[in-house]
Motif scaffolding. Structure first.
Motif, short mmCIF file in Angstrom:
data_model
loop_
_atom_site.label_atom_id
_atom_site.label_comp_id
_atom_site.label_asym_id
_atom_site.label_seq_id
_atom_site.Cartn_x
_atom_site.Cartn_y
_atom_site.Cartn_z
N SER A 1 0.82 -1.22 0.00
CA SER A 1 0.00 0.00 0.00
C SER A 1 0.85 1.27 0.00
O SER A 1 0.72 2.13 0.86
CB SER A 1 -0.94 0.01 1.21
OG SER A 1 -1.80 1.14 1.16
N VAL A 2 1.71 1.38 -0.97
CA VAL A 2 2.53 2.59 -1.14
C VAL A 2 1.84 3.51 -2.14
O VAL A 2 1.41 3.06 -3.20
CB VAL A 2 3.94 2.22 -1.65
CG1 VAL A 2 4.73 3.47 -2.01
CG2 VAL A 2 4.68 1.41 -0.59
N TYR A 3 1.73 4.78 -1.80
CA TYR A 3 1.13 5.76 -2.70
C TYR A 3 2.20 6.38 -3.59
O TYR A 3 3.36 6.50 -3.20
CB TYR A 3 0.40 6.84 -1.91
CG TYR A 3 -0.89 6.36 -1.30
CD1 TYR A 3 -2.07 6.39 -2.03
CD2 TYR A 3 -0.92 5.85 -0.01
CE1 TYR A 3 -3.26 5.92 -1.49
CE2 TYR A 3 -2.11 5.38 0.55
CZ TYR A 3 -3.27 5.42 -0.20
OH TYR A 3 -4.44 4.95 0.34
N CYS A 4 1.78 6.74 -4.79
CA CYS A 4 2.71 7.34 -5.74
C CYS A 4 3.11 8.73 -5.27
O CYS A 4 2.36 9.39 -4.54
CB CYS A 4 2.06 7.41 -7.12
SG CYS A 4 1.59 5.80 -7.78
N PRO A 5 4.29 9.20 -5.68
CA PRO A 5 4.76 10.53 -5.25
C PRO A 5 3.71 11.63 -5.44
O PRO A 5 3.47 12.43 -4.53
CB PRO A 5 5.99 10.77 -6.13
CG PRO A 5 6.49 9.41 -6.45
CD PRO A 5 5.27 8.53 -6.55
N ILE A 6 3.07 11.64 -6.60
CA ILE A 6 2.12 12.69 -6.93
C ILE A 6 0.89 12.66 -6.03
O ILE A 6 0.15 13.64 -5.93
CB ILE A 6 1.72 12.57 -8.42
CG1 ILE A 6 1.24 13.91 -8.96
CG2 ILE A 6 0.71 11.46 -8.63
CD1 ILE A 6 1.09 13.91 -10.47
#
Length: 276
Positions: free
Chosen positions: A138-143
């Protein structure tokens, strides 16, 4: 056991994994690189707003792995047709297929049944591994994070990893688009089975394709650079394990043939998949 084969094929990617973890996951290099691509005045990644760049690098680029998977699937289905036709028992049907120029294609598919099924399974395994890791970290993208104008917190994958259940809504680690390019590594193992002298070109071409796919998403703010490296490592290991299951180590470690040498006919390399 040939320790050199395992040291090369497992040792190098595992060493790369340790290096990526120490250099990127344990430092701020990823963020520093993405900062160079981010415009703080507009709070955007400029390349993310260029429609043609998005279409060229994200939409059209999928054609290569998608078509490869589709061709392999069609080949796998056709590979079972020729044995079912059995021209010795159905000579009229066999003669019709010969006249219609379909027989050579069916024979080719049947001779390479194991290879077509391998590519289909390897693509499926790679996709499954990447989707599992995305859901369980569950890692979110930088943006999407507060670092770049989003709403979600920046969290490293190892802080969120859950083995037995999904960790959350984030789906950014490892790089999915990069993994699509890296899945072409499956063709490298087919080439190694036949000791094809161009197998190294397929290897480096597949790696380059994956890095190009991954880097374009980094430029748009949808991934960190390390996500591409992780995708390549996991796809390689998935393809390697699948290839070992289909072909065995002995076949994969044979030396590449030179120009004056010819590979053995497919029929002598292994019995058809259905007979094993």
């Amino acid at each position: 056991m040939n320790t050199r084969f395992y040291a090369y094929n497992f040792g190098i990617p595992l060493a790369c994994a340790a290096l990526v973890f120490l250099m990127f996951d344990m430092t701020k290099i990823d963020i520093a690189f993405s900062n160079l691509l981010f415009d703080p005045l507009t709070q955007t990644f400029p390349l993310d707003k260029i429609h043609f760049f998005e279409k060229l690098t994200h939409k059209w680029a999928r054609i290569i792995p998608n078509w490869t998977a589709e061709i392999a699937l069609i080949g796998a289905m056709l590979s079972v047709v020729w044995p079912l036709v059995n021209p010795q028992k159905r000579p009229r049907l066999g003669a019709f297929l010969e006249r219609s120029k379909v027989a050579p294609l069916l024979r080719f598919a049947a001779d390479h049944r194991r290879d077509f099924f391998f590519v289909v399974v390897a693509f499926a395994v790679c996709t499954g591994v990447i989707h599992f890791l995305k859901a369980h970290t569950s890692v979110y993208c930088p943006i999407e994070t507060t670092l770049y104008g989003g709403k979600m917190a920046h969290v490293e994958w190892y802080n969120n990893f859950q083995l037995f259940h999904e960790a959350g809504e984030g789906r950014c680690w490892p790089g999915g688009h990069a993994s699509g390019g890296f899945t072409m590594l499956a063709l490298y193992f087919v080439a190694r089975r036949y000791q094809w002298r161009f197998s190294s070109a397929i290897l480096w071409g597949s790696l380059l394709l994956g890095f190009v796919y991954g880097t374009t998403r980094v430029l748009q703010g949808w991934h960190y650079m390390s996500h591409t490296f992780w995708a390549g490592i996991f796809v390689w290991l998935a393809c390697l394990l699948t290839a070992l299951a289909f072909y065995g180590r002995a076949r994969l470690e044979l030396p590449v043939l030179q120009k004056h040498q010819r590979p053995e006919p497919a029929s002598t390399l292994a019995t058809p998949l259905s007979n094993e």
